[in-house]
Design a protein around this motif. Structure first.
Motif, PDB file in Angstrom:
ATOM      1  N   THR A 482       0.767  -1.126   0.020  1.00 46.26           N
ATOM      2  CA  THR A 482       0.152  -0.125   0.029  1.00 46.26           C
ATOM      3  C   THR A 482       0.771   1.286  -0.112  1.00 46.26           C
ATOM      4  O   THR A 482       2.142   1.409  -0.154  1.00 46.26           O
ATOM      5  CB  THR A 482      -1.122   0.166   1.115  1.00 46.26           C
ATOM      6  OG1 THR A 482      -1.616   1.053   1.188  1.00 46.26           O
ATOM      7  CG2 THR A 482      -0.057  -0.008   2.546  1.00 46.26           C
ATOM      8  N   SER A 483       0.213   2.406   0.205  1.00 42.94           N
ATOM      9  CA  SER A 483       1.052   3.603   0.113  1.00 42.94           C
ATOM     10  C   SER A 483       1.482   4.037   1.545  1.00 42.94           C
ATOM     11  O   SER A 483       0.995   3.650   2.753  1.00 42.94           O
ATOM     12  CB  SER A 483      -0.008   4.829  -0.259  1.00 42.94           C
ATOM     13  OG  SER A 483      -0.684   4.787  -1.505  1.00 42.94           O
ATOM     14  N   ASP A 484       2.778   4.491   1.755  1.00 47.65           N
ATOM     15  CA  ASP A 484       3.087   4.918   2.836  1.00 47.65           C
ATOM     16  C   ASP A 484       2.878   6.491   2.887  1.00 47.65           C
ATOM     17  O   ASP A 484       1.858   6.953   2.970  1.00 47.65           O
ATOM     18  CB  ASP A 484       4.895   4.527   2.841  1.00 47.65           C
ATOM     19  CG  ASP A 484       5.341   4.891   4.193  1.00 47.65           C
ATOM     20  OD1 ASP A 484       5.871   5.927   4.429  1.00 47.65           O
ATOM     21  OD2 ASP A 484       5.706   4.037   4.822  1.00 47.65           O
ATOM     22  N   GLU A 489       5.456  11.843  -5.470  1.00 48.91           N
ATOM     23  CA  GLU A 489       5.616  10.618  -6.433  1.00 48.91           C
ATOM     24  C   GLU A 489       3.932  10.220  -6.535  1.00 48.91           C
ATOM     25  O   GLU A 489       2.998  10.232  -5.541  1.00 48.91           O
ATOM     26  CB  GLU A 489       6.289   9.753  -5.954  1.00 48.91           C
ATOM     27  CG  GLU A 489       7.922  10.212  -6.175  1.00 48.91           C
ATOM     28  CD  GLU A 489       8.761   8.793  -5.963  1.00 48.91           C
ATOM     29  OE1 GLU A 489       8.590   7.859  -6.964  1.00 48.91           O
ATOM     30  OE2 GLU A 489       9.696   8.741  -5.026  1.00 48.91           O
ATOM     31  N   ASP A 490       4.055   9.289  -7.606  1.00 45.06           N
ATOM     32  CA  ASP A 490       2.569   8.551  -8.176  1.00 45.06           C
ATOM     33  C   ASP A 490       2.564   7.464  -7.196  1.00 45.06           C
ATOM     34  O   ASP A 490       3.507   6.568  -7.304  1.00 45.06           O
ATOM     35  CB  ASP A 490       2.594   8.223  -9.554  1.00 45.06           C
ATOM     36  CG  ASP A 490       1.528   7.543  -9.964  1.00 45.06           C
ATOM     37  OD1 ASP A 490       0.416   7.045  -9.046  1.00 45.06           O
ATOM     38  OD2 ASP A 490       0.972   7.124 -11.002  1.00 45.06           O
ATOM     39  N   ALA A 496       4.010  -0.489  -7.946  1.00 43.09           N
ATOM     40  CA  ALA A 496       4.534  -1.308  -9.281  1.00 43.09           C
ATOM     41  C   ALA A 496       5.957  -1.740  -8.772  1.00 43.09           C
ATOM     42  O   ALA A 496       6.136  -2.871  -9.142  1.00 43.09           O
ATOM     43  CB  ALA A 496       4.130  -0.316 -10.515  1.00 43.09           C
ATOM     44  N   THR A 497       6.698  -0.898  -8.651  1.00 44.53           N
ATOM     45  CA  THR A 497       7.937  -1.183  -7.894  1.00 44.53           C
ATOM     46  C   THR A 497       8.139  -2.151  -6.893  1.00 44.53           C
ATOM     47  O   THR A 497       8.967  -3.223  -7.136  1.00 44.53           O
ATOM     48  CB  THR A 497       9.041  -0.107  -7.761  1.00 44.53           C
ATOM     49  OG1 THR A 497       8.770   0.823  -8.805  1.00 44.53           O
ATOM     50  CG2 THR A 497      10.523  -0.290  -7.658  1.00 44.53           C
ATOM     51  N   ILE A 549       0.517  13.242   0.926  1.00 50.99           N
ATOM     52  CA  ILE A 549       0.230  12.815  -0.554  1.00 50.99           C
ATOM     53  C   ILE A 549      -0.004  14.102  -1.377  1.00 50.99           C
ATOM     54  O   ILE A 549      -0.636  14.897  -0.973  1.00 50.99           O
ATOM     55  CB  ILE A 549      -1.185  12.027  -0.210  1.00 50.99           C
ATOM     56  CG1 ILE A 549      -1.297  10.812   0.643  1.00 50.99           C
ATOM     57  CG2 ILE A 549      -1.763  11.713  -1.883  1.00 50.99           C
ATOM     58  CD1 ILE A 549      -2.610   9.875   0.388  1.00 50.99           C
ATOM     59  N   ALA A 550       0.941  14.024  -2.272  1.00 54.66           N
ATOM     60  CA  ALA A 550       0.963  15.459  -3.118  1.00 54.66           C
ATOM     61  C   ALA A 550       1.189  16.488  -2.478  1.00 54.66           C
ATOM     62  O   ALA A 550       0.383  17.546  -2.928  1.00 54.66           O
ATOM     63  CB  ALA A 550      -0.286  15.191  -4.044  1.00 54.66           C
TER      64      ALA A 550
END
Length: 571
Positions: A482-484, A489-490, A496-497, A549-550
């Motif tokens: 998941t997102s940290d 970044e996207d 994906a990485t 985020i952003a």
């Protein structure tokens, strides 16, 4: 080998005493405060940005500071300096404003703001000199103002670190936990006075003296908690914090020392009584050119300019190298029982909530010890704390007893209990070695399946993303990626990485892999899979209370989100 009491060296008079009457230990629960401090001017409270400053500072003539720098004495009337800051927004009347060159802007671009807030003079480099002089303030010009800030701040605040027992901890993993254990141990420890009597170190409450903590989670001055902006404060703020600690009766401070701090001069003006090295593994490769550069940064702490005595982990490859190359005397420790270590752990029993072990000292002493957190790596952190305190001249058994009483460390294998029939923990592990270590530790105490929620931060070291994804997939039964903190970044590109890393693990060695961009949804998914006897680990953010985020930081606390997810499954 005997316990070492650090020599005062070139730091003036006698080192601070740890002797006073007993008091009750404090709590380690983190309650971050706003990044502001309050003082009083003309009888009225005034709020300033940034960490606190001492209330009583003797003015230092600007000419004296110019002499220290080897710079020309500025023209104009005599200026008296009572503080120093690198942040134009945090300037107070009487400050020396350090206008530093930056990656995009120069601090000299903000000298008008600093002058308007009462700056008495400016420190800058030749490229900022003209803009600084336009304010009419006296200007000190040197080639490397950042490299001079720490020593200047120490001078302005009267070298406050000399009056504190300073224990600095560095390493890739374990800094925060070890600092909390040292701080917690200091609150209940006893030292031996010249007559051989042992008297308890007093703590906050009952008029007793206090202990300080500086690190990733928070800064603590006795029982006051202040939210940390970074692991190690800038030199101007750090020396001010030391001065506040001294002013409030603090006798000792446990402090995390990052590689950034050593390279960027944040600990200039500090000479630690004890410097602790925990371990080294790939991290911050966006800042360091390679592991050799990273090691070189850490090794700076173990020179006479930075410390008097080193405490080094002999189980770590880089620790063994440091023990040979350090420019200060070194005491070694080994949680794996290395026979060449001065201090080592034996009879280790790892439990679900803590671990017990026996410390073997350099003279064959046998000390009963307990790590208040689970996992073999926390045995190493606990041993490091015991050895650091013993090296500072404190009784090792009492040190061990005090550390065992520490109630926990925010966001470090922090248990979340909402009555569920399985273990749920939050941990700050955000690098490959740390993720592997915490998963192996939890596997050892998990009867059922092990589920991990994990992301990688944006705008940070990209080389660790595939290995972290692979570690989660290989060592957990369920890896929920998941997102940290994606930052600029996207989030999907980061995932994906990580997924590439997970996919590199052979199918027969890989747990189930799920991907959720939304972190709350990922946590809910892991909780939904948990059965009695399982373990759910939410890793990466630990104590953090926001998600970037952003460029927008929104409230997000893994501990709270995990608890709410558990409660929903229980109806």
């Amino acid at each position: 080998m005997t316990t070492i009491t650090p020599d005062p060296g070139n730091q003036g008079g006698a080192r601070p005493s740890l002797r006073s009457h007993a008091g009750a230990p404090g709590t380690l629960t983190a309650v971050p405060h706003a990044d502001q401090s309050q003082t009083t001017q003309k009888g009225h409270p005034v709020t300033f940005p940034g960490p606190p400053r001492p209330t009583q500072v003797s003015a230092t003539p600007l000419a004296e500071l110019a002499g220290q720098l080897g710079a020309a004495t500025p023209e104009g009337g005599p200026a008296e300096i009572t503080g120093i800051t690198h942040d134009s927004r945090a300037v107070r009347p009487g400050d020396l404003y350090a206008a530093l060159p930056g990656a995009r802007l120069h601090g000299a671009d903000f000298v008008t703001q600093a002058a308007g807030l009462g700056a008495a003079a400016v420190l800058t480099d030749p490229t900022g000199a003209e803009r600084a002089a336009a304010t009419g303030l006296p200007v000190l010009v040197v080639d490397d103002p950042r490299g001079q800030m720490g020593e200047l701040a120490a001078t302005i605040y009267g070298h406050p670190g000399r009056d504190l027992l300073q224990i600095g901890i560095t390493g890739t993993s374990g800094k925060t936990t070890t600092a909390y254990l040292v701080e917690g141990g200091l609150k209940t420890l006893r030292s031996t006075d010249e007559g051989g009597r042992r008297e308890a170190l007093s703590v906050e409450g009952g008029g007793g003296r206090r202990v300080g903590l500086i690190g990733t989670v928070e800064m603590r001055i006795g029982d006051e908690r202040i939210k940390s902006e970074r692991t190690t404060p800038e030199a101007t703020d750090l020396q001010a914090l030391f001065a506040v600690m001294r002013e409030r009766g603090v006798e000792a401070v446990a402090m995390e020392v990052s590689s950034h701090a050593l390279v960027l001069g944040r600990v200039d003006g500090c000479v630690f009584d004890i410097a602790v090295f925990t371990n080294l593994s790939p991290e911050h490769m966006e800042f360091h050119s390679d592991m050799e550069d990273y090691f070189g940064a850490k090794a700076q702490l173990f020179t006479p300019k930075r410390s008097r005595l080193g405490v080094v982990n002999l189980d770590d490859e880089y620790g063994r190298r440091l023990a040979k190359e350090a420019a200060v005397p070194v005491v070694t420790y080994s949680a794996e029982g290395h026979p060449d270590a001065d201090w080592r752990a034996e009879d280790v029993e790892v439990g679900q909530l803590d671990s017990t072990f026996t410390v073997i000292g350099p003279e064959g002493e046998r000390i009963g010890a307990k790590s208040p957190l689970p996992g073999p790596f926390n045995v190493a952190n606990t041993l490091a704390a015991i050895v650091a305190l013993a090296a500072a001249g404190l009784d090792p058994q009492t040190a061990a007893d005090g550390i065992a009483a520490v109630p926990g460390v925010p966001g470090r294998l922090e248990r979340v209990d909402a009555g569920q029939p399985y273990l749920a923990v939050v941990d700050y592990a955000h690098k490959t070695d740390a993720v592997e270590s915490v998963l192996r530790a939890l596997r050892h105490v998990t009867e059922g399946k092990l589920h991990i929620v994990l992301g990688c931060g944006g705008d940070r070291d990209r080389t660790k993303r595939e290995p972290m994804g692979a570690a989660a997939a290989r060592l957990a039964d369920t890896a929920v990626l998941t997102s940290d903190n994606p930052r600029s970044e996207d989030p999907l590109a980061i995932l994906a990485t990580m997924l590439q890393g997970a996919a590199s693990v052979p199918v027969h060695e890989r747990g189930e892999v799920q991907v959720f961009e939304d972190r709350a949804a990922a946590i809910a998914a892991a909780v939904a899979r948990a059965q009695p006897g399982d373990t759910v680990l939410v890793a990466g953010k630990g104590h953090e209370q926001g998600q970037d985020i952003a460029g927008v930081v929104r409230p997000f606390d893994d501990r709270q989100v995990l608890r709410e997810a558990i409660q929903k499954t229980q109806g």
